[in-house]
Design a protein around this motif. Structure first.
Motif, short mmCIF file in Angstrom:
data_model
loop_
_atom_site.label_atom_id
_atom_site.label_comp_id
_atom_site.label_asym_id
_atom_site.label_seq_id
_atom_site.Cartn_x
_atom_site.Cartn_y
_atom_site.Cartn_z
N LEU A 51 0.84 -1.18 0.02
CA LEU A 51 0.07 0.04 0.03
C LEU A 51 0.94 1.29 0.06
CD1 LEU A 51 -2.88 1.43 -0.11
CD2 LEU A 51 -2.85 0.98 2.59
N LYS A 52 1.89 1.07 0.65
CA LYS A 52 2.78 2.26 0.72
C LYS A 52 3.48 2.52 -0.64
CE LYS A 52 7.31 4.01 2.74
NZ LYS A 52 8.38 3.73 3.65
N ALA A 53 3.91 1.52 -1.07
CA ALA A 53 4.65 1.68 -2.37
C ALA A 53 3.68 1.96 -3.46
CB ALA A 53 5.20 0.09 -3.00
N GLU A 54 2.39 1.58 -3.72
CA GLU A 54 1.36 2.01 -4.53
C GLU A 54 1.34 3.55 -4.52
OE1 GLU A 54 -3.15 1.25 -6.11
OE2 GLU A 54 -2.32 0.08 -4.37
N CYS A 55 0.87 4.09 -2.98
CA CYS A 55 0.91 5.68 -2.86
C CYS A 55 2.09 6.34 -3.24
CB CYS A 55 0.50 5.63 -1.34
SG CYS A 55 -1.05 5.09 -1.01
N LEU A 56 3.24 5.79 -3.18
CA LEU A 56 4.56 6.48 -3.31
C LEU A 56 4.57 6.73 -5.01
CD1 LEU A 56 7.13 4.76 -1.14
CD2 LEU A 56 6.64 7.17 -1.08
N ALA A 57 4.18 5.70 -5.75
CA ALA A 57 4.13 5.51 -7.21
C ALA A 57 3.02 6.69 -7.53
CB ALA A 57 3.83 4.15 -7.86
N SER A 82 11.86 0.45 -5.03
CA SER A 82 12.64 0.22 -4.00
C SER A 82 11.96 -1.11 -3.23
CB SER A 82 13.40 1.08 -3.20
OG SER A 82 14.12 0.48 -2.27
N VAL A 83 10.70 -0.39 -2.62
CA VAL A 83 9.85 -1.20 -1.83
C VAL A 83 9.40 -2.49 -2.63
CG1 VAL A 83 7.45 -1.26 -0.30
CG2 VAL A 83 8.97 0.77 -0.47
N ALA A 84 8.98 -2.27 -3.71
CA ALA A 84 8.24 -3.38 -4.81
C ALA A 84 9.59 -4.61 -4.61
CB ALA A 84 7.73 -3.18 -5.81
N SER A 85 10.64 -4.07 -5.12
CA SER A 85 11.66 -4.92 -5.49
C SER A 85 12.23 -5.69 -4.27
CB SER A 85 12.81 -4.22 -5.92
OG SER A 85 12.54 -3.61 -7.35
N ASP A 86 11.97 -5.02 -3.08
CA ASP A 86 12.31 -5.93 -1.82
C ASP A 86 11.43 -7.01 -1.69
OD1 ASP A 86 14.63 -4.05 -1.03
OD2 ASP A 86 13.61 -2.80 0.08
N ILE A 87 10.09 -6.81 -1.82
CA ILE A 87 9.23 -7.70 -1.89
C ILE A 87 9.42 -8.74 -2.69
CG2 ILE A 87 6.60 -8.37 -1.90
CD1 ILE A 87 6.16 -5.52 -1.01
N LEU A 88 9.70 -8.49 -4.05
CA LEU A 88 9.92 -9.59 -5.14
C LEU A 88 11.01 -10.22 -4.83
CD1 LEU A 88 8.84 -7.32 -8.19
CD2 LEU A 88 7.44 -9.28 -7.40
N ARG A 89 11.91 -9.84 -4.22
CA ARG A 89 13.25 -10.64 -3.86
C ARG A 89 13.00 -11.93 -2.83
NH1 ARG A 89 16.48 -5.81 -4.58
NH2 ARG A 89 15.78 -5.02 -2.60
N MET A 90 11.94 -11.35 -2.14
CA MET A 90 11.32 -12.84 -1.04
C MET A 90 10.44 -13.49 -1.68
SD MET A 90 11.56 -10.53 2.62
CE MET A 90 10.58 -9.03 1.72
N ASP A 91 9.38 -12.90 -2.80
CA ASP A 91 8.34 -13.62 -3.31
C ASP A 91 8.30 -13.21 -4.61
OD1 ASP A 91 5.98 -14.92 -3.96
OD2 ASP A 91 4.92 -13.61 -2.74
N SER A 92 8.77 -14.03 -5.70
CA SER A 92 8.91 -13.15 -7.22
C SER A 92 7.38 -13.40 -7.63
CB SER A 92 9.88 -14.15 -7.90
OG SER A 92 9.57 -15.52 -7.75
N THR A 93 6.50 -14.01 -7.05
CA THR A 93 5.30 -14.39 -7.48
C THR A 93 4.15 -13.30 -6.95
OG1 THR A 93 4.67 -15.93 -5.92
CG2 THR A 93 5.72 -16.76 -8.03
N ASN A 94 4.61 -12.24 -6.15
CA ASN A 94 3.62 -11.42 -5.53
C ASN A 94 3.26 -10.54 -6.68
OD1 ASN A 94 2.80 -8.93 -4.25
ND2 ASN A 94 3.55 -10.07 -2.17
#
Length: 373
Positions: free
Chosen positions: A34-40, A50-62
């Protein structure tokens, strides 16, 4: 509070709330997304990615993180790459409504813009104008792409001679993206075309301060020259001819204007009108003196001062430097027409005074005259 802020499009409030929430739940992907979407949506793309990439490093299917990555690229006008992320997000979550809507908008925006570009290249400016207008209605939130669309429409508008609309479109593009040099250049050219030279100089100065290239320097100097020229008498307007008028067109215009404003034609008018017509008559003579002389015309067109040639740009009076125009016409009190053929630097003492002012006979068959006062 965050949900209410999102509905009201108060994205800064949402980011603030998510930062507070993440202090207590730092690993929560929902808060981060939610934070990343609002930043966009706020245009803070590097932070959002940066926030979205951190999540994708842990879960590439998110799917949410893939959507946010695509959203950032979409708003940065990298539409092809954005579509790839949206498609990938939909593979992971076929019911992802935001990704589906964004993907549809991205494809529609790209298609409509390309149609407009094609119409423009083919010279179909009316169609291009409509297509760019349609593209601007697809997604008001896509600031960078819309800035380009406004600038493209301004380019088409200038081709269609819709210069005021073109200036307005450029202004809208600059409002969306203050760093958009192309929009400043397009608006400056429109200002030049509408003879709003001060505004053109201001835009070219902005461009040159940002990008100090030879081309931008040349454009600025040219605008400054035109501004300087615009503050002088416009001899082309005085004669009522275009700046590209031929020598014959200038002569014909001079004869017409000289006859129109000759004092004898207004001898029965009020003193105020006589004075005004006399002033116009002198201006017509001044204009012809310059525009009929190739050297003076060249100096005038290039913005150089003519005072070195003994010219007074504001009108002549007895005792001042004075020319008597070449190959012009005039009328005597009895309606006889004469050609003005002499060029003199100063009124000599042997000139005789007459009802017209100072007259001098150059040839008995071709009298020369000039109304001085």
């Amino acid at each position: 509070m965050a949900e209410i802020g999102f509905e009201k499009r108060d994205f800064r409030m949402v980011v603030f709330c998510m930062d507070r929430a993440l202090e207590s739940a730092s690993a929560c992907h929902r808060f981060k997304i939610l934070k990343a979407e609002c930043l966009a949506l706020l245009g803070r793309y590097p932070e959002a990615q940066s926030v979205a990439s951190d999540i994708l490093r842990m879960d590439s299917t998110n799917a949410d993180a893939l959507y946010v990555r695509g959203l950032c690229l979409y708003y940065e006008d990298c539409i092809d790459k954005a579509v790839q992320f949206f498609v990938q997000a939909l593979r992971m979550a076929p019911d992802h409504d935001k990704a589906r809507l964004a993907c549809r908008n991205a494809k529609a925006l790209k298609a409509k813009k390309e149609e407009g570009n094609k119409a423009f290249k083919e010279g179909n400016f009316e169609a291009a104008y409509e297509l760019y207008s349609e593209a601007l209605t697809i997604d008001p939130n896509n600031i960078k792409t819309n800035a380009k669309l406004y600038c493209n429409r301004a380019t088409v508008g200038s081709k269609l001679k819709k210069l005021e609309q073109a200036i307005e479109d450029c202004t809208k593009a600059i409002k969306l993206d203050e760093t958009y040099i192309k929009a400043y250049l397009r608006r400056a050219q429109c200002y030049m075309d509408t003879e709003l030279y001060e505004e053109a100089v201001r835009d070219y100065e902005k461009v040159y301060q940002t990008e100090k290239t030879k081309e931008h320097k040349h454009l600025l100097k040219n605008a400054q020259l035109e501004l300087k020229k615009s503050k002088r008498k416009d001899y082309y307007k005085v004669l009522g001819v275009d700046k590209n008028a031929t020598e014959d067109e200038i002569k014909k215009a001079y004869r017409k204007r000289a006859l129109l404003h000759h004092p004898d034609r207004h001898s029965g008018a009020s003193a105020e009108l006589q004075k005004e017509e006399e002033k116009k008559f002198k201006e017509v003579g001044e204009a012809f003196s310059v525009l009929s002389d190739p050297k003076k015309k060249s100096r005038y067109d290039s913005g150089q001062d003519l005072e070195d040639d003994g010219m007074n740009m504001g009108g002549q009076h007895v005792g001042e430097s004075l020319w008597v125009g070449a190959l012009g016409v005039g009328l005597t009190g009895r309606g006889r027409c004469f050609r003005i053929v002499a060029v003199v630097a100063r009124i000599p003492t042997d000139w005789r005074r007459s009802g017209f002012g100072y007259l001098r006979i150059i040839k008995k068959s071709v009298p020369c005259f000039w109304k001085v006062s």
